[in-house]
Design a protein around this motif. Structure first.
Motif, PDB file in Angstrom:
ATOM      1  N   VAL A  57      28.105   5.385 -59.254  1.00  0.00           N
ATOM      2  CA  VAL A  57      29.390   5.845 -58.717  1.00  0.00           C
ATOM      3  C   VAL A  57      29.251   6.623 -57.410  1.00  0.00           C
ATOM      4  CG1 VAL A  57      29.465   8.086 -59.896  1.00  0.00           C
ATOM      5  CG2 VAL A  57      31.586   6.831 -59.524  1.00  0.00           C
ATOM      6  N   GLY A  58      28.011   6.852 -56.969  1.00  0.00           N
ATOM      7  CA  GLY A  58      27.771   7.792 -55.879  1.00  0.00           C
ATOM      8  C   GLY A  58      28.377   7.440 -54.544  1.00  0.00           C
ATOM      9  N   ALA A  59      28.642   6.155 -54.280  1.00  0.00           N
ATOM     10  CA  ALA A  59      29.197   5.750 -52.981  1.00  0.00           C
ATOM     11  C   ALA A  59      30.654   5.318 -53.056  1.00  0.00           C
ATOM     12  CB  ALA A  59      28.353   4.618 -52.384  1.00  0.00           C
ATOM     13  N   VAL A  60      31.291   5.459 -54.215  1.00  0.00           N
ATOM     14  CA  VAL A  60      32.665   4.978 -54.406  1.00  0.00           C
ATOM     15  C   VAL A  60      33.654   5.541 -53.376  1.00  0.00           C
ATOM     16  CG1 VAL A  60      34.663   5.163 -55.956  1.00  0.00           C
ATOM     17  CG2 VAL A  60      32.499   4.255 -56.802  1.00  0.00           C
ATOM     18  N   PRO A  61      33.604   6.844 -53.028  1.00  0.00           N
ATOM     19  CA  PRO A  61      34.596   7.345 -52.060  1.00  0.00           C
ATOM     20  C   PRO A  61      34.584   6.619 -50.725  1.00  0.00           C
ATOM     21  CG  PRO A  61      33.558   9.175 -53.192  1.00  0.00           C
ATOM     22  CD  PRO A  61      32.782   7.943 -53.568  1.00  0.00           C
ATOM     23  N   SER A  62      33.438   6.057 -50.341  1.00  0.00           N
ATOM     24  CA  SER A  62      33.364   5.359 -49.062  1.00  0.00           C
ATOM     25  C   SER A  62      34.223   4.104 -49.045  1.00  0.00           C
ATOM     26  CB  SER A  62      31.915   4.987 -48.735  1.00  0.00           C
ATOM     27  OG  SER A  62      31.427   4.004 -49.640  1.00  0.00           O
ATOM     28  N   LEU A  63      34.606   3.604 -50.210  1.00  0.00           N
ATOM     29  CA  LEU A  63      35.462   2.422 -50.281  1.00  0.00           C
ATOM     30  C   LEU A  63      36.892   2.729 -49.858  1.00  0.00           C
ATOM     31  CD1 LEU A  63      34.205   1.117 -53.735  1.00  0.00           C
ATOM     32  CD2 LEU A  63      33.698   0.092 -51.504  1.00  0.00           C
ATOM     33  N   LEU A  64      37.202   4.023 -49.695  1.00  0.00           N
ATOM     34  CA  LEU A  64      38.560   4.438 -49.355  1.00  0.00           C
ATOM     35  C   LEU A  64      38.695   4.883 -47.909  1.00  0.00           C
ATOM     36  CD1 LEU A  64      39.319   6.470 -52.610  1.00  0.00           C
ATOM     37  CD2 LEU A  64      39.830   4.084 -52.134  1.00  0.00           C
ATOM     38  N   THR A  84      33.054  15.278 -59.208  1.00  0.00           N
ATOM     39  CA  THR A  84      32.059  16.357 -59.147  1.00  0.00           C
ATOM     40  C   THR A  84      30.857  15.937 -58.312  1.00  0.00           C
ATOM     41  OG1 THR A  84      32.729  17.234 -61.308  1.00  0.00           O
ATOM     42  CG2 THR A  84      30.537  17.818 -60.526  1.00  0.00           C
ATOM     43  N   LEU A  85      30.357  14.733 -58.559  1.00  0.00           N
ATOM     44  CA  LEU A  85      29.196  14.247 -57.814  1.00  0.00           C
ATOM     45  C   LEU A  85      29.513  14.063 -56.331  1.00  0.00           C
ATOM     46  CD1 LEU A  85      27.862  11.608 -60.363  1.00  0.00           C
ATOM     47  CD2 LEU A  85      26.727  13.739 -59.694  1.00  0.00           C
ATOM     48  N   ALA A  86      30.706  13.556 -56.026  1.00  0.00           N
ATOM     49  CA  ALA A  86      31.078  13.331 -54.625  1.00  0.00           C
ATOM     50  C   ALA A  86      31.139  14.650 -53.861  1.00  0.00           C
ATOM     51  CB  ALA A  86      32.416  12.614 -54.558  1.00  0.00           C
ATOM     52  N   ARG A  87      31.752  15.653 -54.474  1.00  0.00           N
ATOM     53  CA  ARG A  87      31.826  16.961 -53.805  1.00  0.00           C
ATOM     54  C   ARG A  87      30.446  17.566 -53.627  1.00  0.00           C
ATOM     55  NH1 ARG A  87      36.612  17.855 -57.921  1.00  0.00           N
ATOM     56  NH2 ARG A  87      38.370  17.055 -56.685  1.00  0.00           N
ATOM     57  N   ASP A  88      29.599  17.378 -54.624  1.00  0.00           N
ATOM     58  CA  ASP A  88      28.240  17.909 -54.538  1.00  0.00           C
ATOM     59  C   ASP A  88      27.449  17.178 -53.455  1.00  0.00           C
ATOM     60  OD1 ASP A  88      26.443  19.852 -55.920  1.00  0.00           O
ATOM     61  OD2 ASP A  88      25.210  18.058 -56.150  1.00  0.00           O
ATOM     62  N   THR A  89      27.650  15.871 -53.323  1.00  0.00           N
ATOM     63  CA  THR A  89      26.973  15.096 -52.289  1.00  0.00           C
ATOM     64  C   THR A  89      27.362  15.590 -50.902  1.00  0.00           C
ATOM     65  OG1 THR A  89      26.844  13.125 -53.683  1.00  0.00           O
ATOM     66  CG2 THR A  89      26.675  12.783 -51.315  1.00  0.00           C
ATOM     67  N   TYR A  97      21.809  13.609 -43.656  1.00  0.00           N
ATOM     68  CA  TYR A  97      21.914  12.211 -43.296  1.00  0.00           C
ATOM     69  C   TYR A  97      23.394  11.898 -43.111  1.00  0.00           C
ATOM     70  CZ  TYR A  97      23.359  11.345 -48.133  1.00  0.00           C
ATOM     71  OH  TYR A  97      24.021  11.364 -49.324  1.00  0.00           O
ATOM     72  N   ARG A  98      23.671  10.743 -42.584  1.00  0.00           N
ATOM     73  CA  ARG A  98      25.065  10.387 -42.339  1.00  0.00           C
ATOM     74  C   ARG A  98      25.724  10.006 -43.661  1.00  0.00           C
ATOM     75  NH1 ARG A  98      28.300   6.115 -41.272  1.00  0.00           N
ATOM     76  NH2 ARG A  98      30.026   6.455 -39.817  1.00  0.00           N
ATOM     77  N   CYS A  99      26.441  10.929 -44.236  1.00  0.00           N
ATOM     78  CA  CYS A  99      27.125  10.678 -45.509  1.00  0.00           C
ATOM     79  C   CYS A  99      28.164   9.575 -45.279  1.00  0.00           C
ATOM     80  CB  CYS A  99      27.801  11.954 -45.996  1.00  0.00           C
ATOM     81  SG  CYS A  99      28.412  11.842 -47.696  1.00  0.00           S
ATOM     82  N   PRO A 100      28.244   8.578 -46.166  1.00  0.00           N
ATOM     83  CA  PRO A 100      29.140   7.448 -45.919  1.00  0.00           C
ATOM     84  C   PRO A 100      30.602   7.725 -46.224  1.00  0.00           C
ATOM     85  CG  PRO A 100      28.026   7.152 -47.999  1.00  0.00           C
ATOM     86  CD  PRO A 100      27.438   8.400 -47.377  1.00  0.00           C
ATOM     87  N   PHE A 101      30.929   8.937 -46.644  1.00  0.00           N
ATOM     88  CA  PHE A 101      32.332   9.258 -46.906  1.00  0.00           C
ATOM     89  C   PHE A 101      32.620  10.697 -46.489  1.00  0.00           C
ATOM     90  CE2 PHE A 101      29.975   9.751 -50.927  1.00  0.00           C
ATOM     91  CZ  PHE A 101      30.225  11.082 -51.247  1.00  0.00           C
ATOM     92  N   LYS A 107      39.363  13.115 -51.545  1.00  0.00           N
ATOM     93  CA  LYS A 107      40.729  13.442 -51.972  1.00  0.00           C
ATOM     94  C   LYS A 107      41.512  12.188 -52.327  1.00  0.00           C
ATOM     95  CE  LYS A 107      41.068  17.687 -49.231  1.00  0.00           C
ATOM     96  NZ  LYS A 107      41.699  18.336 -48.047  1.00  0.00           N
ATOM     97  N   ARG A 108      41.267  11.104 -51.579  1.00  0.00           N
ATOM     98  CA  ARG A 108      41.982   9.853 -51.848  1.00  0.00           C
ATOM     99  C   ARG A 108      41.608   9.267 -53.207  1.00  0.00           C
ATOM    100  NH1 ARG A 108      40.312   8.162 -46.008  1.00  0.00           N
ATOM    101  NH2 ARG A 108      42.016   9.036 -44.754  1.00  0.00           N
ATOM    102  N   VAL A 109      40.395   9.574 -53.683  1.00  0.00           N
ATOM    103  CA  VAL A 109      39.974   9.076 -54.998  1.00  0.00           C
ATOM    104  C   VAL A 109      40.991   9.472 -56.065  1.00  0.00           C
ATOM    105  CG1 VAL A 109      38.243   9.283 -56.820  1.00  0.00           C
ATOM    106  CG2 VAL A 109      37.517   8.973 -54.445  1.00  0.00           C
TER     107      VAL A 109
END
Length: 410
Positions: A57-64, A84-89, A97-101, A107-109
Motif C-alpha cells: 500500500v506504500g505508493a497508493v497516494p501517488s495514484l491520486l 498512517t504509513l503514508a504520513r510516516d513516509t 529521496y523524491r517521494c512520489p506523493f 488528503k485525497r485518499v
C-alpha cells in the motif's frame, strides 16, 4: 482476463497487479535506500488494496496526483493503516529521496476511500470484488475478482494458522486463476507454541541476568503479537514507535481482532513510550523487553536503542520478522554488524532470530492450493517464485512464475 504484473513478481515488495487495464490490485514499495516503486504509474478506474503493509500500500497516494481520482477499496483497518504509513513516509523520507506523493495526495485518499467488510461483494471498475479474511494482519484480505468471464483469486499475504492477534484463513472460494504469494515457499515454520516458549525463556533469562532485550518488530501486526505474548507470560515490556499508534487504532476495530479483550489487557500491561531520546536511553538500562520499530532496523526508535545496548553481551536483540536483503536487520543477523544512522556498528549483544511470521509456510501453501488444482496458479511475492512454481508443476498444478512487467491473458 488480462493481468499485468507491475511489481511483486519474483520479489518481496512493491506489489502491484493491473487487471484488464482498469482494476489495480495493490500499489506498494520495495523497502530500501532509496525504496523502489512499481515499474509503471497506471491510471486505473479503481484500486483494491489487500492489506496495510508498505509493500502492498506504500505508493497508493501517488495514484491520486494530478486530476486522477480512482476510488480505493479496502477494509476499515487497511484504510487507517495506509494513511498512517503514508504520513510516516512523508515525515521520515520526504527529504532523502523524491517521494512520489504529496501531503495533498494523502488528503485525497480520504475523499476516494470506500471500505468493505469480509464477504461483502462490491463493484469496482466493472468487476465484482469480494474480500475474504487472509489471516495475515488485522484487516488483511484475499481478493476475489470476477469480470463476468474469469474469476481471479489474489491471495495477497496470508496465513493458514491462528496467531494470537488474528485467526488463520479458512476461505477457499471458487476461482479460475490464483495469484499466490510464496514468501516462505521453501520454509517449514516451527510450531508457533515452541517458538513462543523459546522466545520467552530467552527473554526471561536475559532479564534475570540483568540485561535488556530489544525486540525489533513491524508496527503493524508484529508489535501487537509480541505485546500479547509479553502479557501472557508477564514479561515487563515497553512499546515504542509507530506500533503505539497502530495499537490504539486497531482497538477501534474489534471485529478484525481474534481476541479484542486480550489486546486490551496487553495494552494495559505494556508501557508505551512517548518521550524523546533521553527517555529512551534511560529505558535502555531497564530490565525489560523493548518492542520497537523498525522491524528491519531501517529507522525508528531502534536507532536509539541498539547503540545503547549493543556493547553488553548480556543484552539481546531478538529479530522477529522477515529481513529483506540489504537492510540493517539482515546485515546484523549475517555479520553481527549493522549500519545505524549512517555508521556501521559492531554489536556485542546477543542476536537471535525467531520465526513469528504472519505468512504461511511451504506445507500451508500446498494445503491451501490443494483446493485449486483445476485453476491456473501464478506465483508471486517471493525470492524463489520460479522454484516454487516448478515444485507445484511437478505435483500436477498448472503453475508458473511471472516476472515484473509480464502481461498474462487468463
Amino acid at each position: 482476463m488480462d493481468v499485468r504484473f507491475l511489481g511483486g513478481a519474483g520479489e518481496v515488495g512493491r506489489s502491484a497487479i493491473l487487471v484488464n487495464d482498469r482494476l489495480l490490485l495493490d500499489y506498494g514499495l520495495l523497502t530500501g535506500n532509496p525504496p523502489r516503486f512499481p515499474v509503471e504509474s497506471p491510471d486505473p478506474d479503481a484500486v483494491v488494496v489487500g492489506h496495510g503493509h508498505l509493500d502492498h500500500v506504500g505508493a497508493v497516494p501517488s495514484l491520486l496526483s494530478g486530476d486522477r481520482r480512482p476510488p480505493i477499496h479496502w477494509t476499515p483497518p487497511t484504510r487507517e493503516l495506509a494513511l498512517t504509513l503514508a504520513r510516516d513516509t512523508l515525515k521520515l523520507h520526504g527529504g532523502s529521496y523524491r517521494c512520489p506523493f504529496t501531503e495533498n495526495d494523502v488528503k485525497r485518499v480520504t475523499e476516494v476511500s470506500r471500505t468493505h467488510g469480509y464477504r461483502e461483494t462490491f463493484e469496482a471498475a466493472g468487476h465484482e470484488v469480494t474480500f475474504y479474511n487472509a489471516g495475515h494482519v488485522p484487516g488483511s484480505a484475499h481478493v476475489l475478482v470476477d469480470d463476468g468471464g474469469t474469476r481471479l483469486f489474489y491471495t495477497g499475504d496470508f496465513h493458514t494458522d491462528d496467531q494470537r492477534l488474528v485467526s488463520g484463513t479458512t476461505a477457499r472460494p471458487d476461482a479460475d486463476v490464483v495469484i499466490c504469494e510464496s514468501t516462505y515457499a521453501d520454509v517449514d515454520h516451527e510450531d508457533r507454541a515452541d517458538v513462543e516458549e523459546r522466545f520467552v525463556r530467552s527473554v526471561e533469562t536475559t532479564l534475570w541476568e540483568g540485561g535488556t532485550v530489544v525486540v525489533p518488530a513491524f508496527a503493524i501486526g508484529r508489535t501487537q503479537e509480541m505485546m500479547l505474548i509479553c502479557d501472557t507470560y508477564d514479561i515487563p515490556c515497553y512499546v515504542d514507535g509507530m506500533g503505539t499508534r497502530v495499537t490504539e487504532m486497531l482497538r477501534q476495530y474489534p471485529e478484525f481482532i481474534r481476541d479484542a479483550d486480550a489486546l486490551r489487557r496487553a495494552k494495559s500491561h505494556a508501557r508505551f513510550v512517548t518521550g524523546r531520546d533521553g527517555q529512551r536511553k534511560r529505558i535502555a538500562e531497564q530490565q525489560a523487553a523493548i518492542i520497537t520499530t523498525s522491524g528491519m532496523l531501517s529507522g525508528g526508535p531502534a536507532m536509539t536503542y541498539i547503540p545503547e545496548i549493543r556493547s553488553n553481551p548480556v543484552n539481546k536483540v531478538t529479530m522477529t520478522g522477515y529481513q529483506v536483503e540489504g537492510t540493517p536487520g539482515r546485515d546484523l543477523i549475517e555479520s553481527g554488524r549493522a549500519e545505524i544512522d549512517g555508521r556501521v556498528m559492531p554489536v556485542s549483544a546477543q542476536v537471535e532470530r525467531y520465526d513469528f511470521s504472519a505468512h504461511t509456510d511451504r506445507d500451508g501453501l500446498f494445503a491451501f492450493l490443494d483446493s485449486y488444482r483445476d485453476a491456473t496458479v501464478l506465483v508471486n511475492h517471493g525470492d524463489r517464485c520460479e522454484s516454487f512454481a516448478a515444485d507445484l508443476a511437478s505435483e500436477g498444478f498448472d503453475a508458473s512464475a511471472p516476472t515484473t512487467g509480464d502481461e498474462i491473458t487468463a
